[in-house]
Scaffold this motif. Structure first.
Motif, PDB file in Angstrom:
ATOM      1  N   GLY A   1       8.998   1.654   6.950  1.00 11.16           N
ATOM      2  CA  GLY A   1       8.730   3.079   6.849  1.00 11.16           C
ATOM      3  C   GLY A   1       7.283   3.401   7.124  1.00 11.16           C
ATOM      4  O   GLY A   1       6.510   2.556   7.593  1.00 11.16           O
ATOM      5  N   ALA A   2       6.922   4.631   6.798  1.00 10.58           N
ATOM      6  CA  ALA A   2       5.574   5.111   7.101  1.00 10.58           C
ATOM      7  C   ALA A   2       5.164   6.174   6.094  1.00 10.58           C
ATOM      8  O   ALA A   2       6.007   6.819   5.450  1.00 10.58           O
ATOM      9  N   GLN A   3       3.854   6.333   5.974  1.00  4.58           N
ATOM     10  CA  GLN A   3       3.283   7.377   5.117  1.00  4.58           C
ATOM     11  C   GLN A   3       2.191   8.112   5.885  1.00  4.58           C
ATOM     12  O   GLN A   3       1.341   7.477   6.524  1.00  4.58           O
ATOM     13  N   LEU A   4       2.222   9.424   5.819  1.00  2.00           N
ATOM     14  CA  LEU A   4       1.238  10.266   6.502  1.00  2.00           C
ATOM     15  C   LEU A   4       0.584  11.182   5.483  1.00  2.00           C
ATOM     16  O   LEU A   4       1.274  11.883   4.741  1.00  2.00           O
ATOM     17  N   SER A   5      -0.736  11.176   5.439  1.00  4.29           N
ATOM     18  CA  SER A   5      -1.442  12.120   4.569  1.00  4.29           C
ATOM     19  C   SER A   5      -1.774  13.374   5.362  1.00  4.29           C
ATOM     20  O   SER A   5      -1.869  13.350   6.590  1.00  4.29           O
ATOM     21  N   GLY A   6      -1.974  14.489   4.640  1.00  5.26           N
ATOM     22  CA  GLY A   6      -2.180  15.776   5.306  1.00  5.26           C
ATOM     23  C   GLY A   6      -3.621  16.111   5.600  1.00  5.26           C
ATOM     24  O   GLY A   6      -3.942  17.270   5.865  1.00  5.26           O
ATOM     25  N   ASN A   7      -4.510  15.140   5.561  1.00  2.00           N
ATOM     26  CA  ASN A   7      -5.935  15.389   5.701  1.00  2.00           C
ATOM     27  C   ASN A   7      -6.284  16.102   6.999  1.00  2.00           C
ATOM     28  O   ASN A   7      -6.983  17.122   7.007  1.00  2.00           O
ATOM     29  N   THR A   8      -5.783  15.597   8.120  1.00  2.53           N
ATOM     30  CA  THR A   8      -6.164  16.129   9.432  1.00  2.53           C
ATOM     31  C   THR A   8      -5.177  17.157   9.946  1.00  2.53           C
ATOM     32  O   THR A   8      -5.562  18.234  10.406  1.00  2.53           O
ATOM     33  N   LEU A   9      -3.880  16.841   9.840  1.00  3.25           N
ATOM     34  CA  LEU A   9      -2.876  17.671  10.497  1.00  3.25           C
ATOM     35  C   LEU A   9      -2.672  19.013   9.821  1.00  3.25           C
ATOM     36  O   LEU A   9      -2.457  20.027  10.492  1.00  3.25           O
ATOM     37  N   TRP A  10      -2.707  19.063   8.499  1.00  2.00           N
ATOM     38  CA  TRP A  10      -2.490  20.350   7.829  1.00  2.00           C
ATOM     39  C   TRP A  10      -3.480  20.605   6.693  1.00  2.00           C
ATOM     40  O   TRP A  10      -3.242  21.403   5.804  1.00  2.00           O
TER      41      TRP A  10
ATOM     42  N   GLN B   1       1.060  13.847   0.711  1.00  3.46           N
ATOM     43  CA  GLN B   1       1.607  12.718   1.454  1.00  3.46           C
ATOM     44  C   GLN B   1       3.047  12.982   1.848  1.00  3.46           C
ATOM     45  O   GLN B   1       3.824  13.545   1.075  1.00  3.46           O
ATOM     46  N   LEU B   2       3.373  12.541   3.060  1.00  2.00           N
ATOM     47  CA  LEU B   2       4.734  12.597   3.574  1.00  2.00           C
ATOM     48  C   LEU B   2       5.185  11.169   3.847  1.00  2.00           C
ATOM     49  O   LEU B   2       4.488  10.400   4.515  1.00  2.00           O
ATOM     50  N   GLY B   3       6.351  10.778   3.291  1.00  2.00           N
ATOM     51  CA  GLY B   3       6.830   9.414   3.455  1.00  2.00           C
ATOM     52  C   GLY B   3       8.256   9.370   3.959  1.00  2.00           C
ATOM     53  O   GLY B   3       9.088  10.212   3.590  1.00  2.00           O
ATOM     54  N   LEU B   4       8.550   8.398   4.808  1.00  2.00           N
ATOM     55  CA  LEU B   4       9.894   8.191   5.340  1.00  2.00           C
ATOM     56  C   LEU B   4      10.163   6.691   5.388  1.00  2.00           C
ATOM     57  O   LEU B   4       9.322   5.923   5.870  1.00  2.00           O
ATOM     58  N   ALA B   5      11.322   6.260   4.880  1.00  2.00           N
ATOM     59  CA  ALA B   5      11.648   4.834   4.860  1.00  2.00           C
ATOM     60  C   ALA B   5      13.143   4.627   5.080  1.00  2.00           C
ATOM     61  O   ALA B   5      13.966   5.511   4.798  1.00  2.00           O
ATOM     62  N   PHE B   6      13.479   3.430   5.587  1.00  2.00           N
ATOM     63  CA  PHE B   6      14.865   3.026   5.824  1.00  2.00           C
ATOM     64  C   PHE B   6      15.094   1.656   5.188  1.00  2.00           C
ATOM     65  O   PHE B   6      14.222   0.791   5.228  1.00  2.00           O
TER      66      PHE B   6
ATOM     67  N   GLU C   1       0.811  -1.217   0.000  1.00  2.00           N
ATOM     68  CA  GLU C   1       0.000   0.000   0.000  1.00  2.00           C
ATOM     69  C   GLU C   1       0.845   1.269   0.000  1.00  2.00           C
ATOM     70  O   GLU C   1       0.481   2.271  -0.613  1.00  2.00           O
ATOM     71  N   PHE C   2       2.012   1.242   0.656  1.00  2.00           N
ATOM     72  CA  PHE C   2       2.788   2.463   0.855  1.00  2.00           C
ATOM     73  C   PHE C   2       4.161   2.423   0.175  1.00  2.00           C
ATOM     74  O   PHE C   2       4.855   3.443   0.161  1.00  2.00           O
TER      75      PHE C   2
ATOM     76  N   PHE D   1      -2.587   7.638   8.521  1.00  2.00           N
ATOM     77  CA  PHE D   1      -1.228   7.211   8.815  1.00  2.00           C
ATOM     78  C   PHE D   1      -1.106   5.697   8.700  1.00  2.00           C
ATOM     79  O   PHE D   1      -1.922   4.947   9.237  1.00  2.00           O
ATOM     80  N   GLY D   2      -0.077   5.253   7.955  1.00  2.00           N
ATOM     81  CA  GLY D   2       0.156   3.827   7.788  1.00  2.00           C
ATOM     82  C   GLY D   2       1.629   3.496   7.817  1.00  2.00           C
ATOM     83  O   GLY D   2       2.486   4.346   7.544  1.00  2.00           O
TER      84      GLY D   2
END
Length: 437
Positions: A337-346, A352-357, A170-171, A309-310
């Motif tokens: 990693g993770a993905q955050l959408s801006g629906n609620t926070l901003w 979408q904001l994504g961070l992975a290692f 999904e992400f 958030f996922g």
């Protein structure tokens, strides 16, 4: 030549705008379009030495472009046909050499710097359905809208991408809209069956139920590593991929786990044999013979923790005795990693904001081969001070215009490129422009 290419791109855009008006009710045909341009910049970095396949140490900027027209048609009950002409061109950093987890996933489809048109997909699918559990499917790229049963058996045959069916995380799956790194597109140690542009010839069968799917693909192999010519000796040169996908919910939040296994068969070289023949500067190609195999597995999972958030994680492995043939030189990999959408926070629901290692590794035969001065088709510094290749990626996808045009700044930090402690670290800055209709 450049004018002709520009006209073709504009024609693709005009066609997509004219035809991409599909709805669930209008599902006899589906026409869509995408165009992705990625520009990457790499500052200079330090290295004690370089080889033929090393990432260049100097400052560098490169761009890639792909444009795809997606055509789909319903032929009769359960039967669908798909046709995708594609144009691609440009280059990856350092001619797409020197990093196993390469930072631009779109260069997987680029065969030359000059843009070229080719058939990406041309396949037929027959689907048999039963039961009363139904889904409403909206038309999309290579997807016809309408009602579909959750209980089905389907078989597809022709030219397609393995990622069309397998490891649909999904992400972490699509470098055109999510993370750009190769090692985040799919299970990184899965030597992904494909020609040099990322597509395969074969069949794919699926058995689907409301909360799980079992799929199997049999595809042809190429005559050489990362090649474009298909090996006609299908009995000796083929790939077999099996995946079980389990879908579930936790507190009404979707999650999926996928278990994948594969075996690739063909005229491959063997790292240990290459070293035995030539302890210095071995060439694995000189040991190629039919009857060789590469096998492995992958585990891929994704889970929503809230509606915005996922998180995801992947672990993959291959035996690493025979040479890498299709995808990239990774024998073990773990990523999360993770993905955050801006629906609620901003209040930007489609941003979408994504961070992975990522941590990539090699088998002992593979690393010994490189340390002795051997080369693969992607990496090789002439010698090797081995360490795991470590990568972090951060991106922000901005919905610039009505869910049709997206801009994505991206940053990747690469430690031990091509598994070499004597080189790097490397910083890669990217901007991606993506249009879809």
């Amino acid at each position: 030549m450049k004018k002709n290419i520009l006209l073709l791109i504009l024609l693709f855009n005009a066609t997509s705008i004219a035809f991409a008006q599909d709805t669930v009710k209008q599902d006899r045909f589906s026409f869509h379009f995408q165009q992705t341009i990625i520009t990457q910049y790499k500052p200079a970095f330090s290295a004690k030495y370089s080889g033929d396949n090393s990432l260049l140490t100097g400052t560098e900027t490169q761009s890639s472009i792909t444009s795809t027209f997606f055509g789909a048609a319903r032929l009769w009950k359960g039967a669908e046909a798909f046709f995708n002409p594609e144009i691609s061109g440009g280059a990856g950093l350092s001619k797409t050499l020197g990093v196993a987890g390469f930072p631009n996933g779109e260069t997987f489809r680029i065969g030359s710097a000059s843009p070229a048109i080719y058939i990406a997909r041309l396949y037929f699918k027959q689907r048999f359905e039963w039961g009363k559990d139904m889904d409403t499917v909206e038309a999309d790229a290579n997807k016809l809208g309408g009602l579909r049963s959750k209980r089905y058996f389907s078989i597809a045959a022709g030219k397609f991408g393995m990622a069309d069916f397998f490891d649909g995380n999904e992400f972490s799956h699509d470098p055109r809209s999510q993370f750009m790194n190769w090692a985040l597109m799919d299970n990184a140690a899965w030597d992904y069956p494909a020609n040099t542009r990322g597509y395969a010839l074969g069949i794919n069968a699926e058995f689907g139920q409301p909360d799980w799917t079992l799929r199997f693909a049999l595809t042809m192999s190429t005559t050489e590593a990362n090649g474009s010519v298909w090996d006609q000796k299908i009995g000796k040169a083929n790939t077999q991929t099996l995946e079980f996908e389990k879908r579930y919910t936790i507190n009404d939040l979707k999650g999926t786990v996928r278990l994948l296994g594969f075996i690739n068969n063909g005229k491959m070289g063997n790292y240990n044999q290459a070293l035995a023949l030539s302890p210095v500067a071995p060439n694995v190609d000189t040991t190629q013979a039919y009857g060789r195999h590469k096998y492995g597995f992958g585990i891929s999972a994704d889970q929503y923790l809230s509606k915005d958030f996922g998180v995801f994680a992947k672990v993959s492995y291959n035996d690493g005795h025979t040479q890498t043939w299709y995808f990239t030189e990774i024998d073990r990999s773990i990523s999360f990693g993770a993905q955050l959408s801006g629906n609620t926070l901003w209040n930007r629901k489609d941003d979408q904001l994504g961070l992975a290692f990522i941590g990539n590794g090699l088998s002992a035969p593979h690393r010994n081969y490189l340390a002795a001065g051997g080369y693969g088709f992607l990496i090789g510094d002439g010698k090797l001070n081995y360490a795991a290749e470590m990568i972090a990626e951060l991106y922000y996808k901005l919905n610039a215009y009505q869910n049709k045009f997206f801009l994505t700044p991206d940053y990747q930090f690469i430690i031990n490129p091509a598994y070499n402690k004597d080189r790097g670290p490397v910083n890669v800055f990217s901007i991606r422009a993506h249009v879809e209709f």
